[in-house]
Design a protein around this motif. Structure first.
Motif, short mmCIF file in Angstrom:
data_model
loop_
_atom_site.label_atom_id
_atom_site.label_comp_id
_atom_site.label_asym_id
_atom_site.label_seq_id
_atom_site.Cartn_x
_atom_site.Cartn_y
_atom_site.Cartn_z
N GLY A 1 -29.58 29.05 -30.35
CA GLY A 1 -30.74 29.41 -30.25
C GLY A 1 -31.77 28.54 -30.44
N THR A 2 -31.59 27.62 -32.00
CA THR A 2 -32.56 26.78 -32.29
C THR A 2 -32.90 25.61 -31.49
OG1 THR A 2 -30.95 25.30 -33.20
CG2 THR A 2 -31.92 26.94 -34.60
N GLN A 3 -32.07 25.51 -30.13
CA GLN A 3 -32.48 24.06 -29.51
C GLN A 3 -33.66 24.84 -28.53
OE1 GLN A 3 -28.17 23.57 -27.95
NE2 GLN A 3 -28.18 21.44 -28.80
N LEU A 4 -34.33 26.04 -28.22
CA LEU A 4 -34.36 26.42 -27.26
C LEU A 4 -35.75 26.63 -28.04
CD1 LEU A 4 -32.36 29.10 -25.57
CD2 LEU A 4 -32.81 27.45 -24.59
N PRO A 5 -37.48 25.49 -27.66
CA PRO A 5 -38.73 25.67 -28.33
C PRO A 5 -39.17 26.78 -27.70
CG PRO A 5 -38.58 24.62 -25.27
CD PRO A 5 -37.20 24.40 -26.31
N GLU A 6 -38.33 27.53 -26.52
CA GLU A 6 -39.41 29.58 -25.42
C GLU A 6 -38.77 30.34 -27.08
OE1 GLU A 6 -38.44 26.63 -22.92
OE2 GLU A 6 -36.01 28.06 -22.93
N SER A 7 -37.23 30.20 -27.63
CA SER A 7 -37.13 31.19 -29.27
C SER A 7 -37.80 31.88 -30.02
CB SER A 7 -35.82 30.62 -29.45
OG SER A 7 -34.97 30.68 -28.72
N GLU A 8 -38.90 29.94 -30.19
CA GLU A 8 -40.02 30.62 -30.99
C GLU A 8 -40.82 31.19 -30.77
OE1 GLU A 8 -43.31 30.60 -33.29
OE2 GLU A 8 -43.37 29.43 -31.35
N ILE A 9 -41.37 31.66 -29.88
CA ILE A 9 -42.48 32.00 -29.26
C ILE A 9 -42.01 33.50 -29.14
CG2 ILE A 9 -43.93 32.30 -26.93
CD1 ILE A 9 -43.20 29.34 -26.29
N VAL A 10 -40.71 33.95 -28.35
CA VAL A 10 -40.48 35.14 -28.29
C VAL A 10 -40.25 36.00 -29.18
CG1 VAL A 10 -38.31 36.53 -27.29
CG2 VAL A 10 -38.97 34.50 -25.92
N GLN A 11 -39.17 34.50 -30.49
CA GLN A 11 -38.84 35.89 -31.61
C GLN A 11 -40.82 36.34 -32.67
OE1 GLN A 11 -36.77 32.81 -33.83
NE2 GLN A 11 -35.03 33.22 -32.76
N ARG A 12 -41.89 35.18 -32.89
CA ARG A 12 -42.88 35.15 -33.07
C ARG A 12 -43.20 36.45 -32.56
NH1 ARG A 12 -46.82 32.58 -30.85
NH2 ARG A 12 -45.38 31.21 -29.75
N HIS A 13 -43.13 36.63 -30.71
CA HIS A 13 -43.68 38.46 -30.32
C HIS A 13 -42.44 39.94 -30.58
CE1 HIS A 13 -47.30 36.84 -27.67
NE2 HIS A 13 -46.51 35.64 -28.20
N GLY A 14 -42.03 39.80 -31.43
CA GLY A 14 -41.17 40.48 -31.98
C GLY A 14 -39.25 40.46 -30.84
N GLY A 15 -39.38 39.19 -30.23
CA GLY A 15 -38.42 40.01 -29.40
C GLY A 15 -37.06 38.70 -29.56
N GLU A 16 -36.42 38.50 -28.66
CA GLU A 16 -34.76 37.92 -29.68
C GLU A 16 -34.42 37.37 -28.39
OE1 GLU A 16 -32.10 41.62 -28.42
OE2 GLU A 16 -30.82 40.18 -30.08
N THR A 17 -33.30 35.90 -28.15
CA THR A 17 -33.19 35.43 -27.15
C THR A 17 -31.41 36.04 -27.76
OG1 THR A 17 -34.30 33.55 -27.95
CG2 THR A 17 -32.18 32.67 -26.65
N VAL A 18 -30.97 35.52 -26.39
CA VAL A 18 -29.28 35.60 -26.29
C VAL A 18 -29.19 34.48 -24.88
CG1 VAL A 18 -27.89 37.63 -24.87
CG2 VAL A 18 -29.57 38.19 -26.46
N LEU A 19 -28.28 33.84 -25.65
CA LEU A 19 -27.09 33.00 -24.81
C LEU A 19 -26.32 33.64 -23.90
CD1 LEU A 19 -27.33 29.89 -27.32
CD2 LEU A 19 -28.98 30.34 -25.51
N ILE A 20 -25.90 33.20 -22.86
CA ILE A 20 -25.36 33.72 -21.65
C ILE A 20 -24.25 32.20 -21.08
CG2 ILE A 20 -23.84 34.61 -19.59
CD1 ILE A 20 -26.95 36.98 -20.51
N PRO A 21 -23.13 32.62 -21.33
CA PRO A 21 -22.44 31.53 -21.23
C PRO A 21 -22.46 31.24 -19.74
CG PRO A 21 -20.85 32.62 -22.62
CD PRO A 21 -22.44 33.66 -22.23
#
Length: 457
Positions: free
Chosen positions: A419-439
């Motif tokens: 999750g920390t490698q994705l610059p999009e994660s910070e944006i999504v979390q800032r708006h109250g969302g979460e990041t999910v990684l799927i193999p």
């Protein structure tokens, strides 16, 4: 090939329940705004729904209306633009309960009459059929274009939808299709449709003229014969309310051009066009092709080309209290790995939006040999999948700006990220969302598939 003056058409729809104090003017409470291509843009969009490959030659400025217009067109067809002097034409109807109260026209643009670009001349010479959708904006009057149309007329079917403010059609057109009001303005008379069709056919040195007459169909002068082409009984509009006929002429002309391209006779082409225009009106006319525009503040940047439908999905999900999921990628040559990612992503919420890299974005990421499929084709394939609710194309290296606007509840990525490698994660979390990684599914990648195919060739 569609050639002519494109514009941005807007419907501002609302309700009226009071008058402005001190005046008899109605107060319209705006409920929504709908946008669609108008003029030659609408004709080209309709042609793209029935013909494999459509190219539009028009004149559009790089202004707000022009960018919105290009955004509505670029996903479905190729646009080549001659320079425009002035601003892009925008026509906005204010409508209440299905009735137009007034129209607000802005934009003064006319096509520059300077030398034609070699790219446009090559495109015209390669056309299988040409529809001239003239709206008096100067494209059909360009001297180089008129010279080419006259030269191509003996071998290429040319359908010309004329405008009283535009030039006369070039000689040799296969079919010219004014409506009755236009035909009477061209000839300055109150003659009947059949007489007008014959006179205008001779005046314009055309193979055929079809004067369209609304619910009565069309009067076709083909050679020395004149015949009435009625609307089929099962295509007639039976609703008690006055139907919205906006775009019917564009539908007629684009259908006729597509039929002639496919080898139909003139009678078959006009009969099919009459029926198509009637069914088009019955289905809601041009309004049915509109894209809803969500309210935005003036400080926000213009929407990316096809974002309207994605925002519609997002708004519906949020209004219902649902969970919006987004994922992104190039999706160049769909394979089982893509399908697994999309199916698992969709299962995480109530709707899935795919953020799709544009052609230029893919090229920057993957090299000059990619993409294999253009963005509009990749988007079309994705939207045919049951797991995908909408596609939004972005041109930047990452979908960060797009995610700032969509604010998904879940952002899905495939692969060996954290999750920390994705610059999009910070944006999504800032708006109250979460990041999910799927193999990813082992053994499937577009690059590997391309390399394997090249190794076997």
């Amino acid at each position: 090939m569609v050639l002519g003056d494109a514009m941005l058409d807007v419907d501002v729809e609302g309700t009226v329940d009071r008058l402005c104090p001190g005046t008899p003017a109605a107060v319209v409470d705006v409920c929504r705004e709908l946008r669609r291509p108008g003029g030659a843009g609408l004709a080209a969009l309709l042609a793209a729904r029935s013909t494999d490959s459509v190219l539009l030659i028009t004149a559009v400025a790089d202004d707000e209306a022009g960018r919105a217009l290009r955004g509505l067109l670029d996903e479905e067809l190729t646009v080549l633009s001659v320079p425009l002097r002035g601003t892009t034409v925008r026509k906005a109807r204010v409508r209440v309960a299905g009735q137009s109260l007034l129209r607000l026209d802005t934009g003064d643009g006319t096509a520059d009459q300077g030398p034609l670009a070699a790219e446009i001349e090559r495109a015209l010479r390669s056309a299988g059929a040409i529809l001239v959708a003239d709206y008096g904006g100067g494209v059909a009057g360009h001297p180089d274009i008129r010279r080419l149309l006259a030269a191509l007329a003996p071998t290429v079917p040319i359908v010309w939808d004329p405008h009283p403010r535009g030039p006369a059609p070039t000689p040799g057109a296969r079919l010219i299709s004014p409506n009755l009001s236009e035909a009477r303005r061209f000839h300055q008379s109150g003659l009947e449709p059949a007489e007008l069709a014959m006179i205008l056919r001779d005046d314009w040195a055309a193979h055929a003229v079809a004067v369209t007459t609304g619910a009565a169909g069309a009067a076709l002068a083909d050679g020395r014969r004149v015949r009435t082409v009625p609307v089929p009984a099962d295509a007639r509009v039976t609703a008690s309310a006055e139907p919205d006929a906006c775009g019917a002429g564009d539908c007629f002309a684009s259908t006729a051009a597509a039929s002639l391209l496919a080898g139909a006779t003139m009678a078959e082409a006009v009969s099919g066009a009459v029926e198509a225009a009637a069914r088009f009106i019955g289905a809601g006319g041009a309004c049915a092709l509109s894209v809803r525009v969500e309210p935005s503040t003036p400080a926000q940047p213009p929407l990316p080309p096809n974002l309207g439908s994605a925002f519609d999905v997002a708004a519906r999900v949020r209004a219902a209290g649902g969970r919006l999921v987004a994922t992104g990628g190039c999706f160049d040559l769909l394979h089982p790995g893509h399908l697994s990612l999309l199916q698992q992503s969709r299962a995480l919420g109530d709707a899935l939006i795919v953020c799709l890299n544009s052609d230029d974005s893919v090229r920057r990421l993957k090299g000059l040999g990619r993409p294999i499929l253009q963005a509009r084709d990749r988007a079309r394939l994705l939207t045919e999948l049951a797991s995908v609710d909408a596609v939004a194309i972005f041109d930047e290296p990452s979908p960060a700006a797009l995610l700032e606007r969509l604010c998904p509840d879940v952002w899905v990525k495939g692969g060996d990220y954290t999750g920390t490698q994705l610059p999009e994660s910070e944006i999504v979390q800032r708006h109250g969302g979460e990041t999910v990684l799927i193999p990813t599914v082992h053994g499937y990648s577009t690059s590997q598939l391309v390399a394997a195919a090249q190794g076997r060739s």
